[in-house]
Write a protein that holds these residues in place. Sequence first.
Motif, PDB file in Angstrom:
ATOM      1  N   HIS A 283       0.833  -1.196   0.000  1.00  0.00           N
ATOM      2  CA  HIS A 283       0.000   0.000   0.000  1.00  0.00           C
ATOM      3  C   HIS A 283       0.872   1.252   0.000  1.00  0.00           C
ATOM      4  N   PHE A 284       0.305   2.349  -0.456  1.00  0.00           N
ATOM      5  CA  PHE A 284       0.816   3.694  -0.242  1.00  0.00           C
ATOM      6  C   PHE A 284      -0.317   4.478   0.399  1.00  0.00           C
ATOM      7  N   ALA A 285       0.020   5.510   1.167  1.00  0.00           N
ATOM      8  CA  ALA A 285      -1.031   6.336   1.751  1.00  0.00           C
ATOM      9  C   ALA A 285      -0.553   7.763   1.915  1.00  0.00           C
ATOM     10  N   ALA A 286      -1.490   8.683   1.797  1.00  0.00           N
ATOM     11  CA  ALA A 286      -1.242  10.103   2.012  1.00  0.00           C
ATOM     12  C   ALA A 286      -2.035  10.546   3.226  1.00  0.00           C
ATOM     13  N   ALA A 287      -1.420  11.390   4.068  1.00  0.00           N
ATOM     14  CA  ALA A 287      -2.056  11.821   5.315  1.00  0.00           C
ATOM     15  C   ALA A 287      -2.363  13.316   5.269  1.00  0.00           C
ATOM     16  N   TYR A 288      -3.525  13.689   5.842  1.00  0.00           N
ATOM     17  CA  TYR A 288      -3.963  15.087   5.853  1.00  0.00           C
ATOM     18  C   TYR A 288      -4.535  15.452   7.219  1.00  0.00           C
ATOM     19  N   TRP A 289      -4.630  16.770   7.469  1.00  0.00           N
ATOM     20  CA  TRP A 289      -5.209  17.235   8.735  1.00  0.00           C
ATOM     21  C   TRP A 289      -5.908  18.569   8.505  1.00  0.00           C
ATOM     22  N   PRO A 290      -7.190  18.679   8.898  1.00  0.00           N
ATOM     23  CA  PRO A 290      -7.913  19.941   8.735  1.00  0.00           C
ATOM     24  C   PRO A 290      -7.339  21.033   9.650  1.00  0.00           C
ATOM     25  N   THR A 291      -7.146  22.212   9.112  1.00  0.00           N
ATOM     26  CA  THR A 291      -6.576  23.299   9.912  1.00  0.00           C
ATOM     27  C   THR A 291      -7.511  23.738  11.033  1.00  0.00           C
ATOM     28  N   ALA A 292      -8.812  23.490  10.891  1.00  0.00           N
ATOM     29  CA  ALA A 292      -9.769  23.909  11.911  1.00  0.00           C
ATOM     30  C   ALA A 292      -9.854  22.922  13.086  1.00  0.00           C
ATOM     31  N   TRP A 293      -9.256  21.756  12.953  1.00  0.00           N
ATOM     32  CA  TRP A 293      -9.316  20.769  14.039  1.00  0.00           C
ATOM     33  C   TRP A 293      -8.273  21.086  15.096  1.00  0.00           C
ATOM     34  N   PRO A 294      -8.448  20.565  16.323  1.00  0.00           N
ATOM     35  CA  PRO A 294      -7.437  20.796  17.369  1.00  0.00           C
ATOM     36  C   PRO A 294      -6.055  20.332  16.925  1.00  0.00           C
ATOM     37  N   ARG A 295      -5.048  20.964  17.487  1.00  0.00           N
ATOM     38  CA  ARG A 295      -3.668  20.636  17.122  1.00  0.00           C
ATOM     39  C   ARG A 295      -3.259  19.297  17.722  1.00  0.00           C
ATOM     40  N   ARG A 296      -2.619  18.468  16.912  1.00  0.00           N
ATOM     41  CA  ARG A 296      -2.056  17.220  17.415  1.00  0.00           C
ATOM     42  C   ARG A 296      -0.788  17.517  18.198  1.00  0.00           C
ATOM     43  N   THR A 297      -0.615  16.861  19.328  1.00  0.00           N
ATOM     44  CA  THR A 297       0.595  17.107  20.124  1.00  0.00           C
ATOM     45  C   THR A 297       1.831  16.559  19.428  1.00  0.00           C
ATOM     46  N   THR A 298       1.644  15.563  18.571  1.00  0.00           N
ATOM     47  CA  THR A 298       2.727  15.057  17.713  1.00  0.00           C
ATOM     48  C   THR A 298       2.173  14.957  16.302  1.00  0.00           C
ATOM     49  N   LYS A 299       2.824  15.601  15.365  1.00  0.00           N
ATOM     50  CA  LYS A 299       2.359  15.532  13.984  1.00  0.00           C
ATOM     51  C   LYS A 299       2.594  14.120  13.480  1.00  0.00           C
ATOM     52  N   SER A 300       1.526  13.420  13.133  1.00  0.00           N
ATOM     53  CA  SER A 300       1.647  11.980  12.889  1.00  0.00           C
ATOM     54  C   SER A 300       0.763  11.543  11.739  1.00  0.00           C
ATOM     55  N   ASP A 301       1.249  10.528  11.015  1.00  0.00           N
ATOM     56  CA  ASP A 301       0.411   9.931   9.980  1.00  0.00           C
ATOM     57  C   ASP A 301      -0.523   8.893  10.567  1.00  0.00           C
ATOM     58  N   ARG A 302      -0.477   8.722  11.863  1.00  0.00           N
ATOM     59  CA  ARG A 302      -1.330   7.730  12.521  1.00  0.00           C
ATOM     60  C   ARG A 302      -2.523   8.371  13.217  1.00  0.00           C
ATOM     61  N   ILE A 303      -2.623   9.692  13.157  1.00  0.00           N
ATOM     62  CA  ILE A 303      -3.827  10.436  13.554  1.00  0.00           C
ATOM     63  C   ILE A 303      -4.072  11.399  12.416  1.00  0.00           C
ATOM     64  N   ALA A 304      -4.954  11.040  11.514  1.00  0.00           N
ATOM     65  CA  ALA A 304      -5.048  11.809  10.273  1.00  0.00           C
ATOM     66  C   ALA A 304      -6.247  11.382   9.442  1.00  0.00           C
ATOM     67  N   LEU A 305      -6.622  12.258   8.532  1.00  0.00           N
ATOM     68  CA  LEU A 305      -7.401  11.834   7.377  1.00  0.00           C
ATOM     69  C   LEU A 305      -6.415  11.193   6.412  1.00  0.00           C
ATOM     70  N   TYR A 306      -6.837  10.190   5.687  1.00  0.00           N
ATOM     71  CA  TYR A 306      -5.871   9.521   4.815  1.00  0.00           C
ATOM     72  C   TYR A 306      -6.536   9.051   3.525  1.00  0.00           C
ATOM     73  N   VAL A 307      -5.679   8.867   2.517  1.00  0.00           N
ATOM     74  CA  VAL A 307      -6.076   8.235   1.257  1.00  0.00           C
ATOM     75  C   VAL A 307      -5.107   7.068   1.069  1.00  0.00           C
ATOM     76  N   LEU A 308      -5.644   5.862   1.048  1.00  0.00           N
ATOM     77  CA  LEU A 308      -4.836   4.643   1.007  1.00  0.00           C
ATOM     78  C   LEU A 308      -4.982   3.971  -0.353  1.00  0.00           C
ATOM     79  N   PHE A 309      -3.862   3.729  -1.001  1.00  0.00           N
ATOM     80  CA  PHE A 309      -3.852   2.984  -2.260  1.00  0.00           C
ATOM     81  C   PHE A 309      -3.510   1.539  -1.914  1.00  0.00           C
ATOM     82  N   ASP A 310      -4.499   0.679  -1.965  1.00  0.00           N
ATOM     83  CA  ASP A 310      -4.391  -0.700  -1.499  1.00  0.00           C
ATOM     84  C   ASP A 310      -4.075  -1.622  -2.675  1.00  0.00           C
TER      85      ASP A 310
END
Length: 436
Positions: A283-310
């Motif tokens: 797989h490949f995946a791209a991670a995103y985060w809405p600017t209006a959502w609360p700030r993540r304490t660690t910028k992570s691809d494991r807390i995110a909106l994502y698009v996964l190419f399976d």
Amino acid sequence: MRAELQGKLDPAATLAAERMEDTLTDAVFSAVRYLPRQRLLGPLLAVALPGVEFSAIDVERATITLWPKLPVSLLPGRQVEPDVLVQVAGHLIAVEAKYHAGFGRYQVEGRGTLQQLTVQWCALSERAAAQGARATVVALTTGTSEPVDVARAREELDELVGTGSAAGRPQVRWLPWRAVADLLRGLRDLAVHEQALRDDTVELMERRGVARVFNGFDVTDYQQVTDAHRVAAERLYPAISTFVQELTARLEDDGIVWGWPQKGLWTAGGLGWQRPQEWARDHFAAAYWPTAWPRRTTKSDRIALYVLFDFVRPGVEVGYVQEPPTWAAAQRSWTPHHADLAAQLNALDGSPFALVVDAGDWTAPAAEVPVGEVSAALLGQLSAYSHLRLARRLAVEEVTAPDVVREAVLQVREAVEACPAFTKMLLASGQLAAPS
């Protein structure tokens, strides 16, 4: 045979994956029951209980029971059912065999959830105490390394009953299926019918992928993989790169930005020899985060909106993922929000979304449940997951332009915002910064 006799093959009562697991267990341990004890069961006991010696008479008199039912005081009025119980010379050995599924958990009053292996050891130890015997639970799994659930069960038992002396400490051990296959293959000088049983059992284990044996490369397969890599490098991967760059630019207009530090896709990494099935780019995946959502304490691809190419289940998955920092944190901080999350997900019934959990492999979900069927009890049973995902899938042919996926990402954002329990869980575990 025992699987059929004990109702393990009833489609109305069991899942297909469970039937696969039960038929494998039945075949292998029926062979252990019927093949010469001194040459198979004896060595198997030596591997499972190193340092414990059994006489020839002990091994001959041992009993092997498939799917015994054991009451346990932790679950009043209920019973647990390990896959195999071996009784031999003052020892009770329960085997919990897993094919591809993970170990379950039990909801125990006053103790939260406990590992399946933990509860099985408690049930076994109660029977062993009545017989003056010692209890050992053996986890039998695929792979070449001990699953983390085995260590977790040991930790839970240390808390429940204490460590005591080395001799008195609860015994939870691990064996790979491959160890049993090696013992079967090593049997020599068998009678004709015994040899046929051994060969059939090993063939089944090889077919199920739990007894890997190198028999040379298939030239056609090798060439197909070579051709596939060439196509991927020259055509598919560049197309995915262009697609993601265009999608990212469009999502910025919607207040959704790139979601992790590196400007690149994430994928499974590593070429460890223990798990060659993970060498492929599954797989490949791209991670995103809405600017209006609360700030993540660690910028992570494991807390995110994502698009996964399976590339295992061909398709494009669009979703939201959150990963607990630790298993203990999920128990402590996330469990109190399970009821609210279940109700909020139920309110999305009729939408294309499903709740998906996995144990670390994005392309092999441990469970995939329509949002309308999610319950707090179900979430409790899935508390040992690595990734909790709210997802929808698109067929490859549906993805005709970046805007198709853009609309799906916006739908995911809207669905997550309709489920504020997701945010409360992350705030409780300290993975989101509290709004100022």
